[in-house]
Design a protein around this motif. Structure first.
Motif, PDB file in Angstrom:
ATOM      1  N   PHE A 430       0.820  -1.156  -0.110  1.00 30.09           N
ATOM      2  CA  PHE A 430       0.000   0.030  -0.038  1.00 30.09           C
ATOM      3  C   PHE A 430       0.857   1.213  -0.143  1.00 30.09           C
ATOM      4  O   PHE A 430       0.332   2.417  -0.436  1.00 30.09           O
ATOM      5  CB  PHE A 430      -1.095  -0.180   1.247  1.00 30.09           C
ATOM      6  CG  PHE A 430      -1.946  -1.144   1.036  1.00 30.09           C
ATOM      7  CD1 PHE A 430      -2.940  -1.057   0.018  1.00 30.09           C
ATOM      8  CD2 PHE A 430      -2.072  -2.149   1.816  1.00 30.09           C
ATOM      9  CE1 PHE A 430      -3.944  -1.854  -0.237  1.00 30.09           C
ATOM     10  CE2 PHE A 430      -2.848  -3.227   1.654  1.00 30.09           C
ATOM     11  CZ  PHE A 430      -3.843  -2.952   0.879  1.00 30.09           C
ATOM     12  N   ASP A 431       2.221   1.094   0.512  1.00 30.90           N
ATOM     13  CA  ASP A 431       2.987   2.219   0.419  1.00 30.90           C
ATOM     14  C   ASP A 431       3.226   2.293  -1.157  1.00 30.90           C
ATOM     15  O   ASP A 431       3.367   3.601  -1.504  1.00 30.90           O
ATOM     16  CB  ASP A 431       4.267   2.135   1.159  1.00 30.90           C
ATOM     17  CG  ASP A 431       4.016   2.193   2.776  1.00 30.90           C
ATOM     18  OD1 ASP A 431       3.353   3.227   3.282  1.00 30.90           O
ATOM     19  OD2 ASP A 431       4.388   1.267   3.676  1.00 30.90           O
ATOM     20  N   ARG A 432       3.577   1.435  -1.927  1.00 26.21           N
ATOM     21  CA  ARG A 432       3.944   1.591  -3.413  1.00 26.21           C
ATOM     22  C   ARG A 432       2.492   2.140  -4.170  1.00 26.21           C
ATOM     23  O   ARG A 432       2.974   2.925  -4.866  1.00 26.21           O
ATOM     24  CB  ARG A 432       4.067   0.201  -3.979  1.00 26.21           C
ATOM     25  CG  ARG A 432       5.446  -0.590  -3.157  1.00 26.21           C
ATOM     26  CD  ARG A 432       6.772   0.274  -3.367  1.00 26.21           C
ATOM     27  NE  ARG A 432       7.871  -0.682  -2.884  1.00 26.21           N
ATOM     28  CZ  ARG A 432       7.992  -0.577  -1.292  1.00 26.21           C
ATOM     29  NH1 ARG A 432       7.461   0.564  -0.741  1.00 26.21           N
ATOM     30  NH2 ARG A 432       9.172  -1.167  -0.625  1.00 26.21           N
ATOM     31  N   PHE A 433       1.594   1.672  -3.594  1.00 30.94           N
ATOM     32  CA  PHE A 433       0.401   2.060  -4.281  1.00 30.94           C
ATOM     33  C   PHE A 433       0.228   3.602  -3.980  1.00 30.94           C
ATOM     34  O   PHE A 433      -0.150   4.262  -4.972  1.00 30.94           O
ATOM     35  CB  PHE A 433      -0.909   1.709  -3.498  1.00 30.94           C
ATOM     36  CG  PHE A 433      -2.318   2.156  -4.050  1.00 30.94           C
ATOM     37  CD1 PHE A 433      -2.437   2.000  -5.263  1.00 30.94           C
ATOM     38  CD2 PHE A 433      -3.042   2.461  -3.086  1.00 30.94           C
ATOM     39  CE1 PHE A 433      -3.831   2.508  -5.974  1.00 30.94           C
ATOM     40  CE2 PHE A 433      -4.438   2.787  -3.590  1.00 30.94           C
ATOM     41  CZ  PHE A 433      -4.829   2.753  -4.830  1.00 30.94           C
ATOM     42  N   LEU A 434       0.358   4.203  -2.707  1.00 28.40           N
ATOM     43  CA  LEU A 434       0.297   5.539  -2.624  1.00 28.40           C
ATOM     44  C   LEU A 434       1.254   6.452  -3.273  1.00 28.40           C
ATOM     45  O   LEU A 434       1.182   7.403  -3.914  1.00 28.40           O
ATOM     46  CB  LEU A 434       0.360   5.822  -0.837  1.00 28.40           C
ATOM     47  CG  LEU A 434      -0.702   5.470  -0.210  1.00 28.40           C
ATOM     48  CD1 LEU A 434      -0.407   5.696   1.322  1.00 28.40           C
ATOM     49  CD2 LEU A 434      -1.932   6.202  -0.648  1.00 28.40           C
ATOM     50  N   GLU A 435       2.709   5.826  -3.258  1.00 24.08           N
ATOM     51  CA  GLU A 435       3.799   6.581  -4.213  1.00 24.08           C
ATOM     52  C   GLU A 435       3.321   6.478  -5.687  1.00 24.08           C
ATOM     53  O   GLU A 435       3.887   7.547  -6.326  1.00 24.08           O
ATOM     54  CB  GLU A 435       5.027   5.645  -3.850  1.00 24.08           C
ATOM     55  CG  GLU A 435       5.379   5.893  -2.587  1.00 24.08           C
ATOM     56  CD  GLU A 435       6.644   4.704  -1.878  1.00 24.08           C
ATOM     57  OE1 GLU A 435       6.780   3.919  -2.936  1.00 24.08           O
ATOM     58  OE2 GLU A 435       7.018   4.832  -0.914  1.00 24.08           O
ATOM     59  N   SER A 436       2.945   5.518  -6.045  1.00 23.11           N
ATOM     60  CA  SER A 436       2.559   5.144  -7.724  1.00 23.11           C
ATOM     61  C   SER A 436       1.701   6.310  -8.093  1.00 23.11           C
ATOM     62  O   SER A 436       1.687   6.712  -9.211  1.00 23.11           O
ATOM     63  CB  SER A 436       2.171   3.947  -8.063  1.00 23.11           C
ATOM     64  OG  SER A 436       0.919   3.665  -7.331  1.00 23.11           O
ATOM     65  N   ILE A 437       0.685   6.725  -7.066  1.00 13.32           N
ATOM     66  CA  ILE A 437      -0.398   7.479  -7.712  1.00 13.32           C
ATOM     67  C   ILE A 437      -0.244   9.026  -7.259  1.00 13.32           C
ATOM     68  O   ILE A 437      -0.831  10.080  -7.925  1.00 13.32           O
ATOM     69  CB  ILE A 437      -1.632   7.222  -7.093  1.00 13.32           C
ATOM     70  CG1 ILE A 437      -1.629   7.335  -5.259  1.00 13.32           C
ATOM     71  CG2 ILE A 437      -2.337   5.754  -7.370  1.00 13.32           C
ATOM     72  CD1 ILE A 437      -2.944   7.013  -4.733  1.00 13.32           C
ATOM     73  N   THR A 438       0.835   9.068  -6.356  1.00  9.38           N
ATOM     74  CA  THR A 438       1.097  10.802  -5.965  1.00  9.38           C
ATOM     75  C   THR A 438       1.579  11.619  -6.867  1.00  9.38           C
ATOM     76  O   THR A 438       1.099  12.843  -7.261  1.00  9.38           O
ATOM     77  CB  THR A 438       2.101  10.637  -4.720  1.00  9.38           C
ATOM     78  OG1 THR A 438       1.386   9.997  -3.752  1.00  9.38           O
ATOM     79  CG2 THR A 438       2.342  12.142  -4.355  1.00  9.38           C
ATOM     80  N   SER A 439       2.357  10.890  -7.788  1.00  8.25           N
ATOM     81  CA  SER A 439       2.946  11.755  -9.164  1.00  8.25           C
ATOM     82  C   SER A 439       1.738  12.451  -9.988  1.00  8.25           C
ATOM     83  O   SER A 439       2.043  13.583 -10.532  1.00  8.25           O
ATOM     84  CB  SER A 439       4.062  10.954  -9.912  1.00  8.25           C
ATOM     85  OG  SER A 439       3.412  10.017 -10.561  1.00  8.25           O
ATOM     86  N   SER A 440       0.825  11.584 -10.177  1.00  7.15           N
ATOM     87  CA  SER A 440      -0.332  12.131 -10.999  1.00  7.15           C
ATOM     88  C   SER A 440      -1.496  12.746 -10.342  1.00  7.15           C
ATOM     89  O   SER A 440      -2.570  13.142 -10.877  1.00  7.15           O
ATOM     90  CB  SER A 440      -0.916  11.001 -11.967  1.00  7.15           C
ATOM     91  OG  SER A 440      -1.170  10.036 -11.170  1.00  7.15           O
ATOM     92  N   ALA A 441      -1.358  12.884  -8.929  1.00  5.48           N
ATOM     93  CA  ALA A 441      -2.515  13.104  -8.144  1.00  5.48           C
ATOM     94  C   ALA A 441      -2.971  14.618  -8.553  1.00  5.48           C
ATOM     95  O   ALA A 441      -4.446  14.698  -8.719  1.00  5.48           O
ATOM     96  CB  ALA A 441      -2.069  13.288  -6.660  1.00  5.48           C
ATOM     97  N   SER A 442      -2.151  15.546  -8.861  1.00  9.13           N
ATOM     98  CA  SER A 442      -2.946  16.961  -9.000  1.00  9.13           C
ATOM     99  C   SER A 442      -3.490  16.680 -10.522  1.00  9.13           C
ATOM    100  O   SER A 442      -4.542  17.338 -10.839  1.00  9.13           O
ATOM    101  CB  SER A 442      -1.814  17.662  -9.228  1.00  9.13           C
ATOM    102  OG  SER A 442      -0.706  17.503 -10.144  1.00  9.13           O
ATOM    103  N   ASP A 443      -3.210  15.912 -11.170  1.00 11.63           N
ATOM    104  CA  ASP A 443      -3.835  15.621 -12.780  1.00 11.63           C
ATOM    105  C   ASP A 443      -5.418  15.070 -12.718  1.00 11.63           C
ATOM    106  O   ASP A 443      -5.978  15.375 -13.413  1.00 11.63           O
ATOM    107  CB  ASP A 443      -2.909  14.990 -13.761  1.00 11.63           C
ATOM    108  CG  ASP A 443      -1.888  15.611 -13.888  1.00 11.63           C
ATOM    109  OD1 ASP A 443      -1.629  16.801 -14.032  1.00 11.63           O
ATOM    110  OD2 ASP A 443      -0.784  14.830 -14.240  1.00 11.63           O
ATOM    111  N   ASN A 444      -5.311  14.100 -11.561  1.00 12.44           N
ATOM    112  CA  ASN A 444      -6.667  13.596 -11.276  1.00 12.44           C
ATOM    113  C   ASN A 444      -7.705  14.212 -10.775  1.00 12.44           C
ATOM    114  O   ASN A 444      -8.953  13.939 -10.816  1.00 12.44           O
ATOM    115  CB  ASN A 444      -6.497  12.084 -10.720  1.00 12.44           C
ATOM    116  CG  ASN A 444      -5.745  11.246 -11.508  1.00 12.44           C
ATOM    117  OD1 ASN A 444      -5.688  11.380 -12.679  1.00 12.44           O
ATOM    118  ND2 ASN A 444      -5.041  10.340 -11.072  1.00 12.44           N
ATOM    119  N   ARG A 445      -7.256  15.368 -10.262  1.00 15.07           N
ATOM    120  CA  ARG A 445      -8.278  16.097  -9.472  1.00 15.07           C
ATOM    121  C   ARG A 445      -9.049  17.043 -10.328  1.00 15.07           C
ATOM    122  O   ARG A 445      -8.616  17.570 -11.149  1.00 15.07           O
ATOM    123  CB  ARG A 445      -7.683  16.821  -8.131  1.00 15.07           C
ATOM    124  CG  ARG A 445      -7.155  15.858  -7.006  1.00 15.07           C
ATOM    125  CD  ARG A 445      -6.697  16.447  -5.690  1.00 15.07           C
ATOM    126  NE  ARG A 445      -6.338  15.422  -4.867  1.00 15.07           N
ATOM    127  CZ  ARG A 445      -5.888  15.609  -3.623  1.00 15.07           C
ATOM    128  NH1 ARG A 445      -5.645  16.945  -3.398  1.00 15.07           N
ATOM    129  NH2 ARG A 445      -5.590  14.875  -2.747  1.00 15.07           N
TER     130      ARG A 445
END
Length: 445
Positions: A430-445
């Motif tokens: 779940f740490d990998r999951f959070l890390e993998s989505i963080t880089s694109s977080a601003s684009d998905n909001r």
């Protein structure tokens, strides 16, 4: 926090009922009880929470590692931790009850079915204690709770037959109200079939609460101070939408805690047809989508989820989540329902379980929960099978376990992933999951 482990002589001996009755007895005596489960189960902990009023901790060496075991134990709150075992005391090569008790240096209270025995109950308990020495394990069987034992001569015969160094902690009387209905995957959930308080209090009166509290002891300092593996700092705080309803209820408290430590958690109900909240990723836990397939098909939430996934929103599904992400779900009765269609698979329920094991997976390439070549541990228990398309892409090879096709697990499509394996937060997935989505977080909001 002091604690003890309730070990059974076998599966089906009544460990869950004994755990609930002991929790009630200790609570009635004024103790704050922290329940825990020595195993990967989701269902028994739901019953623990219904009686103790706080989430049950997961204590599984395979899922958590020895350090994670200690950390999960010490994240609990209360005066006494009551740890329900899994299967028989010594059963299981990945994480038996005995292995958990030994790792935490907790005493074992043995649950013995006394329905048709007296002196033999003592002989059974003595054998379980001596077996630890025979196999070189440091397991302290401190005494017994007699399950399905009557009072009077029956109880007296059991008590008198026990050696002086095996304590008698009381009995659970026979009572039809102390039976939890079951179905595939095990018992019904605690919110559906909680035991009557009156029956539990009656059983609690035949247990020796103060003696049970006195036998509890603290794990060693080393178990309390295990440090979690370092995680990469996140550049932004992601928002995770978690499906949470009667169809998606199999999640570990530690997983939700990890999400809240490193991001923001919002919930929604696919069964109720709620919209997917504004988020950076979606987590679909396991559960019973097959029992609510008609509502899921008609709710519209899965269709919305499919559109979001095709637009690049990461969706992570475990077991029941994988089933909901597939093209279709066919029940054991033969009724077929349309699911989200994110993953190229058709899922079918069966009358017998298709997989039950501790699991180890190795990532073929980088995916939502692992980097390329990384191994993660978890468990699988499901009554369904998945028929996947010929061009389906798998994220993992199975080192141990069945996975989806015997050799692979983790169907991947778009930026989404569905697995049969359930993993714990201590696996790092779940740490990998959070890390993998963080880089694109601003684009998905």
């Amino acid at each position: 926090m002091k604690g003890f482990v309730l070990g059974g002589v076998s599966s089906g001996v009544g460990k869950t009922v004994a755990t609930l009755a002991i929790t009630q007895a200790l609570s009635d005596a004024g103790y704050e009880v922290q329940p825990a489960k020595a195993g990967s189960d989701f269902i028994d902990p739901s019953h623990h929470e219904a009686i103790a009023g706080r989430p049950s901790r997961t204590l599984d060496l395979w899922l958590c590692g020895e350090g994670g075991l200690g950390r999960n134990y010490h994240r609990g709150e209360g005066d006494v931790c009551v740890v329900e075992g899994v299967m028989g005391l010594y059963d299981g090569d990945g994480s038996s009850t005995a292995m958990v008790a030994e790792a935490l240096s907790l005493p074992v209270v043995l649950v013995v079915d006394a329905k048709a025995g007296m002196e033999s109950v003592a002989a059974t308990a003595l054998g379980f204690r001596e077996y630890a020495d025979a196999i070189g394990r440091e397991v302290d069987v401190a005494g017994i709770v007699a399950q399905r034992a009557h009072g009077g001569r029956h109880e007296a015969g059991i008590r008198e037959a026990l050696p002086d160094d095996l304590a008698y902690f009381g009995r659970i009387p026979p009572n039809d109200d102390l039976e939890i209905p079951d179905r595939h995957l095990g018992l019904e959930m605690g919110g559906e079939a909680a035991l009557p308080r009156e029956a539990l209090r009656e059983a609690a009166e035949t247990l020796e609460a103060e003696r049970l509290a006195a036998v509890a002891r603290d794990p060693p300092e080393s178990a309390a101070k295990g440090s979690r593996a370092a995680v990469n700092p996140l550049s932004t705080e992601p928002r995770i939408a978690i499906a949470s309803d009667v169809a998606f209820a199999f999640r570990y408290p530690a997983t939700i805690e990890r999400f809240r430590e490193r991001g923001e958690v919002v919930t929604f109900s696919p069964v109720a047809g709620e919209e997917v909240p504004d988020c950076d990723a979606v987590y679909l836990p396991g559960g019973y989508p097959e029992l609510h397939a008609a509502e899921l098909e008609s709710s519209g939430t899965l269709s919305e989820l499919a559109d979001l996934a095709s637009d690049g929103l990461p969706v992570l599904g475990e077991c029941g989540g994988l089933m909901a992400m597939s093209e279709s779900l066919t029940t054991a009765a033969g009724d077929r329902y349309e699911m989200a269609g994110i993953l190229p698979a058709d899922v079918t329920m069966h009358d017998r379980y298709q997989a039950l094991d501790h699991v180890e997976l190795e990532a073929v390439n980088g995916t939502l929960t692992a980097t390329a070549g990384e191994r993660i541990r978890g468990h699988e228990f499901h009554y369904s099978s998945a028929d996947v398309d010929d061009d389906a892409r798998f994220a993992f090879e199975t080192v141990r376990g069945s996975g989806i096709d015997g050799d692979h697990d983790g169907l991947t499509e778009y930026d989404s992933l569905g697995t049969y394996v359930h993993v714990h937060a201590e696996s790092g997935a779940f740490d990998r999951f959070l890390e993998s989505i963080t880089s694109s977080a601003s684009d998905n909001r």
